[in-house]
Design a protein around this motif. Structure first.
Motif, PDB file in Angstrom:
ATOM      1  N   LEU A 206       0.821  -1.214   0.000  1.00 25.88           N
ATOM      2  CA  LEU A 206       0.000   0.000   0.000  1.00 25.88           C
ATOM      3  C   LEU A 206       0.856   1.265   0.000  1.00 25.88           C
ATOM      4  O   LEU A 206       0.328   2.372  -0.026  1.00 25.88           O
ATOM      5  N   LYS A 207       2.173   1.127   0.040  1.00 27.25           N
ATOM      6  CA  LYS A 207       2.992   2.307   0.333  1.00 27.25           C
ATOM      7  C   LYS A 207       2.843   3.452  -0.668  1.00 27.25           C
ATOM      8  O   LYS A 207       2.806   4.601  -0.259  1.00 27.25           O
ATOM      9  N   HIS A 209       0.175   4.210  -2.410  1.00 23.89           N
ATOM     10  CA  HIS A 209      -1.126   4.829  -2.151  1.00 23.89           C
ATOM     11  C   HIS A 209      -1.049   5.719  -0.893  1.00 23.89           C
ATOM     12  O   HIS A 209      -1.589   6.832  -0.866  1.00 23.89           O
ATOM     13  N   ILE A 210      -0.359   5.233   0.119  1.00 21.22           N
ATOM     14  CA  ILE A 210      -0.242   5.994   1.368  1.00 21.22           C
ATOM     15  C   ILE A 210       0.582   7.271   1.122  1.00 21.22           C
ATOM     16  O   ILE A 210       0.275   8.341   1.655  1.00 21.22           O
ATOM     17  N   LEU A 213      -1.709   9.705  -0.319  1.00 22.79           N
ATOM     18  CA  LEU A 213      -2.606  10.277   0.698  1.00 22.79           C
ATOM     19  C   LEU A 213      -1.865  11.289   1.585  1.00 22.79           C
ATOM     20  O   LEU A 213      -2.406  12.347   1.920  1.00 22.79           O
ATOM     21  N   LEU A 300     -10.914   9.976   5.878  1.00 26.05           N
ATOM     22  CA  LEU A 300     -10.056   8.921   5.338  1.00 26.05           C
ATOM     23  C   LEU A 300     -10.366   7.666   6.145  1.00 26.05           C
ATOM     24  O   LEU A 300     -10.210   7.659   7.361  1.00 26.05           O
ATOM     25  N   LEU A 302      -9.946   3.548   6.936  1.00 27.71           N
ATOM     26  CA  LEU A 302      -9.185   2.313   6.753  1.00 27.71           C
ATOM     27  C   LEU A 302     -10.134   1.143   6.999  1.00 27.71           C
ATOM     28  O   LEU A 302     -10.797   1.083   8.036  1.00 27.71           O
ATOM     29  N   ASN A 317     -11.538   9.252   1.059  1.00 35.85           N
ATOM     30  CA  ASN A 317     -10.472   8.366   0.605  1.00 35.85           C
ATOM     31  C   ASN A 317     -10.492   7.111   1.467  1.00 35.85           C
ATOM     32  O   ASN A 317     -10.932   7.158   2.621  1.00 35.85           O
ATOM     33  N   ILE A 319      -8.351   3.369   2.580  1.00 32.73           N
ATOM     34  CA  ILE A 319      -7.210   2.451   2.583  1.00 32.73           C
ATOM     35  C   ILE A 319      -7.787   1.062   2.828  1.00 32.73           C
ATOM     36  O   ILE A 319      -8.505   0.862   3.818  1.00 32.73           O
ATOM     37  N   THR A 320      -7.491   0.126   1.942  1.00 30.31           N
ATOM     38  CA  THR A 320      -8.053  -1.220   2.094  1.00 30.31           C
ATOM     39  C   THR A 320      -6.949  -2.218   2.425  1.00 30.31           C
ATOM     40  O   THR A 320      -6.021  -2.402   1.632  1.00 30.31           O
ATOM     41  N   PRO A 336      -0.324   0.609   7.359  1.00 30.02           N
ATOM     42  CA  PRO A 336      -0.559   1.865   6.630  1.00 30.02           C
ATOM     43  C   PRO A 336      -0.476   3.102   7.505  1.00 30.02           C
ATOM     44  O   PRO A 336      -0.084   4.182   7.029  1.00 30.02           O
ATOM     45  N   PHE A 340       1.844   6.189   6.863  1.00 32.18           N
ATOM     46  CA  PHE A 340       1.243   7.520   6.774  1.00 32.18           C
ATOM     47  C   PHE A 340       2.047   8.502   7.627  1.00 32.18           C
ATOM     48  O   PHE A 340       2.424   9.591   7.165  1.00 32.18           O
TER      49      PHE A 340
END
Ligand code: BG6
Length: 365
Positions: A206-207, A209-210, A213, A300, A302, A317, A319-320, A336, A340
């Motif tokens: 996920l990095k 995407h994070i 964000l 946001l 998660l 937004n 985070i999955t 995540p 973040f």
């Protein structure tokens, strides 16, 4: 020494799958949890009346997650207490109390003092420590090492993750001995533990995407984290991580508690990070998201793959994280949030590995 990375913190975040694998795999044999480094007799376990988990900072936050999980699995009262508070709070400790002390360094003065107090009151102390041969490791009755390797960044990441992993093992062993878990539930949790290192590898993907964000939100000056149950425990760690290294003020709130006061601080554009990984409570958390969204908050969220369709309409937004056994969700959800904090601090030009005023190990009370 930073393995080609710019910061120890990032290197240590990336090392988590391996660290958790090293912590777990020697203790899982043929589908069973074997803690042969400690000897907790079945009669002692059956006679336990309560458990205290003590630690400072992130180690305490591991205790808060473990409180939820252990009470669910072991069915005895479990309390997470800040080590600095434990000693002076006349804790209800006797020979039927197990005190679990969590410390990366094994040298934190407050945790050492709590350990000694617990022993004086007649309890046995089980420690979860990273540094081999440290004071807490040697003075406690039992020690389960977290095989995370040296952690250099002041803000803990892989020590937190391996401590959490050890708490799952303890919960399973206690639950089995006390007969509070079915063999099917035991087996499914062990399966989950075996899948954890590779699920952590997935979570690390996920990095990018994070990072994206973080580029949207790094200028915020006030951030709220909300969540329920294990997700609430996670908000404590997510908020601390962010504050420690990015110097953004943030608050962690049990999602249902926000409307009892602090919702007055929500205004147009306030960022609220909703942790909603625990599927049983995701809709309850969504109602709290709606409360802050209608007051102008940016959201946001998660969640897990299964939770996704519950949160899409209320989130700006998302985070999955991958689905995993519900007990283990905090292990994935924290990743995540570490990333973040890291990227936000990076974009704000902060001293990531050595934040101002903080020390890796605090040896004064
Ligand atoms: C704090 C550190 O001072 O001590 C935290 O900044 C850490 O990162 C806490 O969680 C507890 O340290 P230890 O070594 O007892 O786990």
């Amino acid at each position: 020494e930073k393995g080609g990375y710019e910061h120890f913190m990032f290197k240590e975040i990336m090392e988590q799958p391996e660290a958790v694998r090293k912590t777990l795999s020697p203790r899982i044999k043929d589908g069973r949890i074997i803690l042969d480094d400690i000897e907790l007799e079945p009669d002692y376990i059956k006679g336990l009346s309560r458990i205290y988990i003590v630690g400072c900072g992130s180690a305490y936050h591991v205790g808060v997650v473990a409180k939820y999980n252990m009470e669910k699995l072991v069915r005895i009262p479990v309390e997470a207490v800040l080590a600095s508070e434990f000693r002076y709070a006349s804790p209800l400790v006797d020979a039927s109390t197990l005190v679990i002390c969590i410390s990366q360094s094994g040298t934190t003065a407050d945790t050492i003092a709590a350990m000694r107090e617990a022993k004086k009151l007649g309890a046995r102390v089980l420690s979860i420590v990273n540094v081999v041969g440290s004071v807490i490791a040697s003075e406690s009755d039992y020690c389960l090492y977290t095989w995370a390797g040296p952690e250099i960044a002041v803000a803990t990441t892989k020590a937190y993750s391996t401590q959490l992993a050890v708490t799952y093992l303890i919960a399973l062993v206690l639950a089995e001995s006390r007969g509070t878990i079915t063999s099917a539930a035991y087996a499914s949790l062990v399966d989950g533990l075996q899948a954890l290192p590779s699920a952590l590898e997935e979570a690390l993907k996920l990095k990018e995407h994070i990072q994206y964000l973080a580029s949207i939100y790094f200028n915020k000056e006030n951030i709220f984290f909300i969540g329920r149950n294990i997700d609430y425990a996670l908000t404590l760690e997510a908020s601390l991580k962010l504050k420690e290294i990015s110097y953004i003020h943030s608050d962690a709130y049990a999602a249902g508690e926000l409307k009892h006061g602090t919702i007055s601080l929500i205004e147009e554009g306030t960022l609220v990070i909703a942790m909603a990984s625990y599927i049983k409570l995701v809709d309850k958390t969504v109602s709290n998201i709606v409360e802050v969204k209608s007051r102008g908050a940016e959201i946001l969220t998660l969640t897990t793959e299964s939770g996704l369709n519950h949160v899409t309409h209320t989130s700006d937004n998302i985070i999955t994280i991958p689905d995993i056994h519900e007990v283990l969700l905090p292990s994935l959800a924290v990743v995540p949030m570490q990333l973040f904090a890291y990227y936000v601090a990076l974009m704000r030009g902060c001293s990531i590995d050595k934040p101002r005023n903080l020390a890796k190990s605090v040896t004064v009370e």
